[in-house]
Motif scaffolding. Structure first.
Motif, short mmCIF file in Angstrom:
data_model
loop_
_atom_site.label_atom_id
_atom_site.label_comp_id
_atom_site.label_asym_id
_atom_site.label_seq_id
_atom_site.Cartn_x
_atom_site.Cartn_y
_atom_site.Cartn_z
N GLU A 1 0.81 -1.11 -0.04
CA GLU A 1 -0.04 -0.02 0.17
C GLU A 1 0.73 1.08 -0.19
OE1 GLU A 1 -3.76 0.36 1.63
OE2 GLU A 1 -3.98 -1.72 2.32
N VAL A 2 1.76 1.23 1.04
CA VAL A 2 2.75 2.43 0.83
C VAL A 2 3.45 2.54 -0.40
CG1 VAL A 2 4.83 3.41 2.02
CG2 VAL A 2 2.80 2.52 3.43
N ARG A 3 4.16 1.42 -1.18
CA ARG A 3 4.84 1.87 -2.13
C ARG A 3 3.84 2.28 -3.44
NH1 ARG A 3 7.97 -4.02 -1.60
NH2 ARG A 3 8.97 -3.64 0.42
N ALA A 4 2.61 1.77 -3.31
CA ALA A 4 1.72 2.27 -4.37
C ALA A 4 1.36 3.78 -4.34
CB ALA A 4 0.39 1.43 -4.27
N GLU B 1 2.61 12.70 -9.17
CA GLU B 1 1.26 13.18 -9.84
C GLU B 1 0.54 14.34 -9.18
OE1 GLU B 1 0.18 12.01 -12.72
OE2 GLU B 1 1.82 10.54 -12.72
N ARG B 2 0.76 14.32 -7.75
CA ARG B 2 0.13 15.15 -6.85
C ARG B 2 1.35 16.60 -6.51
NH1 ARG B 2 -5.13 15.00 -5.24
NH2 ARG B 2 -6.37 13.39 -6.51
N LYS B 3 2.68 16.28 -6.66
CA LYS B 3 3.54 16.93 -6.60
C LYS B 3 3.88 17.30 -4.88
CE LYS B 3 4.18 17.15 -10.93
NZ LYS B 3 5.17 16.19 -11.59
N LEU B 4 3.61 16.49 -4.18
CA LEU B 4 3.69 16.44 -2.66
C LEU B 4 4.76 15.54 -2.15
CD1 LEU B 4 -0.22 15.78 -2.21
CD2 LEU B 4 0.80 17.99 -2.32
N LYS B 5 5.82 16.39 -1.82
CA LYS B 5 7.13 15.66 -1.56
C LYS B 5 7.24 15.70 0.20
CE LYS B 5 9.29 17.30 -6.05
NZ LYS B 5 9.07 15.84 -6.36
N ASN B 6 7.09 16.39 0.79
CA ASN B 6 7.34 16.61 2.35
C ASN B 6 5.89 15.96 3.17
OD1 ASN B 6 9.71 17.75 2.06
ND2 ASN B 6 8.49 19.81 1.81
N PHE B 7 6.69 14.73 3.79
CA PHE B 7 5.42 14.17 4.52
C PHE B 7 5.60 14.10 6.02
CE2 PHE B 7 5.60 12.44 0.24
CZ PHE B 7 4.28 11.46 0.17
N VAL B 8 4.32 14.00 6.52
CA VAL B 8 4.47 13.80 7.93
C VAL B 8 3.45 12.85 8.24
CG1 VAL B 8 3.08 14.62 10.25
CG2 VAL B 8 4.47 16.34 9.07
N LEU B 9 4.01 11.89 9.17
CA LEU B 9 3.25 10.38 9.37
C LEU B 9 2.76 10.69 10.89
CD1 LEU B 9 2.67 7.53 8.98
CD2 LEU B 9 4.78 6.91 10.01
N VAL B 10 1.43 10.37 10.97
CA VAL B 10 0.75 10.36 12.15
C VAL B 10 0.25 8.91 12.43
CG1 VAL B 10 -0.97 11.25 13.61
CG2 VAL B 10 -0.07 12.85 12.26
N TYR B 11 1.05 8.20 13.30
CA TYR B 11 0.86 6.56 13.26
C TYR B 11 0.36 6.21 14.67
CZ TYR B 11 5.54 6.11 15.21
OH TYR B 11 6.82 6.37 15.89
N VAL B 12 -0.30 5.32 14.93
CA VAL B 12 -0.87 4.51 15.91
C VAL B 12 0.44 3.72 16.66
CG1 VAL B 12 -1.69 2.66 15.19
CG2 VAL B 12 -2.49 3.27 17.23
N ASP B 13 0.84 3.71 17.81
CA ASP B 13 1.74 3.27 18.52
C ASP B 13 1.61 1.83 18.71
OD1 ASP B 13 4.40 2.76 19.32
OD2 ASP B 13 4.21 3.78 21.30
N ILE C 1 4.35 0.81 9.24
CA ILE C 1 4.23 1.74 8.17
C ILE C 1 5.36 2.78 8.52
CG2 ILE C 1 2.63 3.62 7.49
CD1 ILE C 1 0.38 1.64 7.86
N ARG C 2 5.54 3.27 9.55
CA ARG C 2 6.74 4.13 9.65
C ARG C 2 8.01 3.58 9.16
NH1 ARG C 2 9.04 7.42 15.10
NH2 ARG C 2 11.23 8.13 14.09
N LYS C 3 8.42 2.15 9.48
CA LYS C 3 9.56 1.58 8.86
C LYS C 3 9.67 1.57 7.40
CE LYS C 3 12.09 -2.58 8.94
NZ LYS C 3 12.21 -3.94 9.57
N GLU C 4 8.41 1.40 6.60
CA GLU C 4 8.16 1.30 5.47
C GLU C 4 8.43 2.39 4.66
OE1 GLU C 4 7.84 -0.86 1.87
OE2 GLU C 4 8.07 -1.49 3.79
N MET C 5 7.85 3.72 5.18
CA MET C 5 7.81 5.11 4.87
C MET C 5 9.31 5.65 4.84
SD MET C 5 4.50 6.98 5.74
CE MET C 5 4.66 8.15 4.33
N GLU C 6 10.15 5.01 6.14
CA GLU C 6 11.59 5.63 5.97
C GLU C 6 12.41 4.99 5.01
OE1 GLU C 6 11.56 6.53 10.86
OE2 GLU C 6 12.29 4.56 10.31
#
Length: 379
Positions: free
Chosen positions: A150-153, A161-173, A180-185
């Motif tokens: 899902e993250v890779r998609a 496509e959306r030109k969005l480069k800077n991400f904040v991740l809000v994740y349940v601990d 998901i945090r590990k995958e995004m990193e």
């Protein structure tokens, strides 16, 4: 009686018949499988969603007389909590003696996997997406693409496509959020994006004013929410109430009706497996038509997953019965390995050696009208 029980008593009674012999050793005749779903607590809505698909599959199996007897589903309330999941799993395995259990939520699934392996009971996940669910042993199967897919998609779509480069991740601990945090990193730097902040929240949290202030300070292009149930709705609503206007993105958990009906969630993007609801293949067509007749709405990927999980049991058990073999977890595993593919909702599905499936993904946009598909991906 809880809201879940009121909603499901009729459905469960319709398909639940008690076996006269131990279900784990059944040949042709009445059989039971188990399900560990949240029936109470803040994630009870998922139990409603998952159960609607599972119950419809049992109805179809019984209508087709696939097993020479009636199939029933024994439900236990996991509350989406690992400890409650273990209690329910022990009852299903040791008291009900089912050979096959439907599981959901990453934390619950990881907690019960040891029991599944030790007792040789098949556990099938159709809702949890933590990537490490692929590593829980031969008796734990995933019929949903995991979070790494899902993250890779969605990341290439958001960046290119959306030109969005800077991400904040809000994740349940919990295991899901941490995965998901590990995958995004891992994925973001190579895709041309940057994780500017990763903010964890406790699984029970419902107030997010402090987190919203930190998101505003980070000033990202997109906020990826890795949560579920009522918590994700509160994150979206409270962020908007705190003046945060940036793009929301998430995974399959955003497909629930509560999020899709939330005005503050309009425009949010989320991934799910790609299913052509207009497909004319017989399994998909029957599922969609009968679900719409029964519930007066279209199904979702979660509903299809649990329909498929129960249908797969029916197909495997049918083959074992034809061979004169008992329907045990051990024999179900052998039959799955022997079978090349399964005709399920969405088309033919095959399993990798580790019990996972890979499917094309789609990116959905919440529009307040049931949502729309904006992109598809084979990643």
């Amino acid at each position: 009686m809880s809201k879940w029980n009121k909603a499901w008593t009729a459905g469960i009674m319709a398909c639940a018949l008690t076996m006269s012999a131990a279900p784990g050793l059944a040949h042709a005749g009445d059989m039971s499988i188990g399900a560990l779903f949240p029936m109470s607590g803040p994630n009870a809505s998922y139990g409603d969603i998952f159960g609607s698909g599972a119950n419809l599959a049992a109805e179809h199996i019984n209508a087709d007389q696939m097993l020479g007897g009636k199939l029933s589903i024994q439900y236990e309330d996991s509350q989406a909590l690992p400890q409650q999941g273990v209690i329910g799993m022990n009852k299903l395995v040791n008291v009900e003696k089912v050979p096959y259990v439907l599981s959901a939520f990453t934390g619950v699934s990881k907690a019960i996997s040891t029991i599944a392996g030790r007792s040789k009971t098949v556990a099938v996940n159709g809702g949890g997406v933590g990537p490490d669910l692929a590593e829980l042993g031969p008796y734990f199967w995933n019929i949903i693409p995991l979070a790494n897919y899902e993250v890779r998609a969605i990341i290439p779509y958001l960046i290119n496509e959306r030109k969005l480069k800077n991400f904040v991740l809000v994740y349940v601990d919990d295991p899901l959020g941490q995965a998901i945090r590990k995958e995004m990193e891992s994925v973001l730097p190579g895709a041309g994006g940057k994780l500017v902040e990763a903010l964890s929240v406790p699984a029970t949290a419902q107030q997010f004013g402090g987190i919203a202030a930190r998101v505003r300070a980070a000033n990202p292009d997109v906020i990826y929410v890795a949560s579920y149930g009522s918590q994700q709705s509160q994150i979206v609503k409270q962020f908007r109430d705190n003046g945060i206007k940036q793009q929301f993105a998430s995974y399959t958990a955003f497909s629930i009706p509560e999020i899709n009906a939330l005005p503050e969630a309009a425009g949010s993007l989320y991934t799910s497996q790609n299913i052509d609801w207009n497909s004319q293949d017989p399994v998909t067509r029957r599922f969609v038509d009968d679900y719409r007749k029964k519930y007066n709405k279209m199904p979702t990927a979660y509903i299809a997953n649990y329909y498929n999980a129960v249908r797969m049991f029916g197909l495997l058990a049918q083959q074992l019965i034809k061979k004169g073999l008992p329907v045990t977890g051990e024999n179900l595993l052998k039959q799955r390995i022997e079978s090349a593919s399964f005709d399920l909702v969405g088309g033919k599905v095959s399993f990798a050696a580790n019990g996972t499936v890979t499917m094309p993904m789609q990116i959905n946009e919440i529009d307040g009208k049931g949502g729309k598909v904006v992109s598809t991906s084979t990643r």
